[in-house]
Motif scaffolding. Structure first.
Motif, PDB file in Angstrom:
ATOM      1  N   PHE A 109      50.762  18.656  50.629  1.00  0.00           N
ATOM      2  CA  PHE A 109      50.225  17.794  49.574  1.00  0.00           C
ATOM      3  C   PHE A 109      51.124  16.574  49.352  1.00  0.00           C
ATOM      4  O   PHE A 109      50.649  15.438  49.296  1.00  0.00           O
ATOM      5  N   PHE A 110      52.441  16.814  49.239  1.00  0.00           N
ATOM      6  CA  PHE A 110      53.378  15.704  49.039  1.00  0.00           C
ATOM      7  C   PHE A 110      53.394  14.762  50.238  1.00  0.00           C
ATOM      8  O   PHE A 110      53.526  13.551  50.084  1.00  0.00           O
ATOM      9  N   GLN A 111      53.247  15.322  51.433  1.00  0.00           N
ATOM     10  CA  GLN A 111      53.197  14.468  52.624  1.00  0.00           C
ATOM     11  C   GLN A 111      51.924  13.617  52.622  1.00  0.00           C
ATOM     12  O   GLN A 111      51.959  12.440  52.977  1.00  0.00           O
ATOM     13  N   LYS A 112      50.831  14.230  52.201  1.00  0.00           N
ATOM     14  CA  LYS A 112      49.559  13.497  52.142  1.00  0.00           C
ATOM     15  C   LYS A 112      49.640  12.354  51.131  1.00  0.00           C
ATOM     16  O   LYS A 112      49.074  11.280  51.339  1.00  0.00           O
ATOM     17  N   TYR A 116      56.947  11.939  51.352  1.00  0.00           N
ATOM     18  CA  TYR A 116      57.852  12.028  52.485  1.00  0.00           C
ATOM     19  C   TYR A 116      57.035  12.487  53.680  1.00  0.00           C
ATOM     20  O   TYR A 116      55.867  12.856  53.555  1.00  0.00           O
ATOM     21  N   LYS A 117      57.667  12.524  54.832  1.00  0.00           N
ATOM     22  CA  LYS A 117      57.011  12.988  56.050  1.00  0.00           C
ATOM     23  C   LYS A 117      58.013  13.817  56.843  1.00  0.00           C
ATOM     24  O   LYS A 117      59.108  13.355  57.153  1.00  0.00           O
ATOM     25  N   LEU A 118      57.648  15.080  57.135  1.00  0.00           N
ATOM     26  CA  LEU A 118      58.503  15.910  57.982  1.00  0.00           C
ATOM     27  C   LEU A 118      58.459  15.362  59.399  1.00  0.00           C
ATOM     28  O   LEU A 118      57.393  15.017  59.899  1.00  0.00           O
ATOM     29  N   LYS A 119      59.625  15.296  60.039  1.00  0.00           N
ATOM     30  CA  LYS A 119      59.722  14.774  61.407  1.00  0.00           C
ATOM     31  C   LYS A 119      60.159  15.875  62.367  1.00  0.00           C
ATOM     32  O   LYS A 119      59.386  16.341  63.164  1.00  0.00           O
ATOM     33  N   ASN A 120      61.418  16.275  62.318  1.00  0.00           N
ATOM     34  CA  ASN A 120      61.951  17.291  63.221  1.00  0.00           C
ATOM     35  C   ASN A 120      62.048  18.654  62.536  1.00  0.00           C
ATOM     36  O   ASN A 120      62.963  19.428  62.797  1.00  0.00           O
TER      37      ASN A 120
END
Length: 162
Positions: A109-112, A116-120
């Motif tokens: 939800f927070f990424q949407k 923030y965006k998880l990368k690795n």
């Protein structure tokens, strides 16, 4: 987005200040500071390993991490210990539920929202880190509350007098 983060932290801290007993705050403050320190280290390591990314660069990354660590993480950690410490199965179940919600519901939800965006790292890795970390926190609290040798001797001598 910054308004939301600051407002969130203020509301959560207000709830702690007005409702968490002072005795619990003092008792669980060391473990909460310990775990917050570990998350600060994780945030620093994120700069090297690029586990997640925040729009706006390092300045915003640091602000976001601090807002999370000293907002929701800090306050929720105090409440979890207040309600579950001394009941290990309840503590582990509570952390399992909270970390599952964070990793698999709130995280996407927070990424949407663009927070923030998880990368690795993926949702499972995030969940696993926080859940395993909860066991380290519990161990820290157990060790921290372990009576010192002088306290044990006083207890033994008081027992012998009876």
């Amino acid at each position: 987005m910054n308004f939301f983060r600051v407002f969130n932290a203020i509301v959560l801290w207000a709830i702690v200040i007005f409702f968490l007993p002072k005795k619990s705050f003092k008792r669980y403050l060391p473990v909460t500071l310990f775990s917050s320190s570990i998350l600060l280290i994780q945030s620093l390591l994120n700069i090297l390993f690029k586990w997640w990314k925040v729009k706006g660069g390092t300045k915003f990354l640091i602000f976001d991490d601090l807002a999370f660590i000293f907002g929701p993480f800090f306050t929720i950690n105090l409440w979890v210990f207040h309600f579950t410490y001394g009941k290990f199965s309840l503590y582990t179940l509570t952390n399992l539920v909270i970390d599952t919600i964070f990793g698999f519901i709130l995280n996407p939800f927070f990424q949407k929202l663009g927070h923030y965006k998880l990368k690795n790292m993926n949702s499972f890795g995030l969940f696993l880190f926080y859940y395993l970390f909860s066991f380290i926190n519990y161990g820290f609290q157990k060790y921290y509350e372990k009576p010192s040798t002088s306290e044990e001797l006083i207890s033994i001598s008081e027992f012998e007098r009876r």
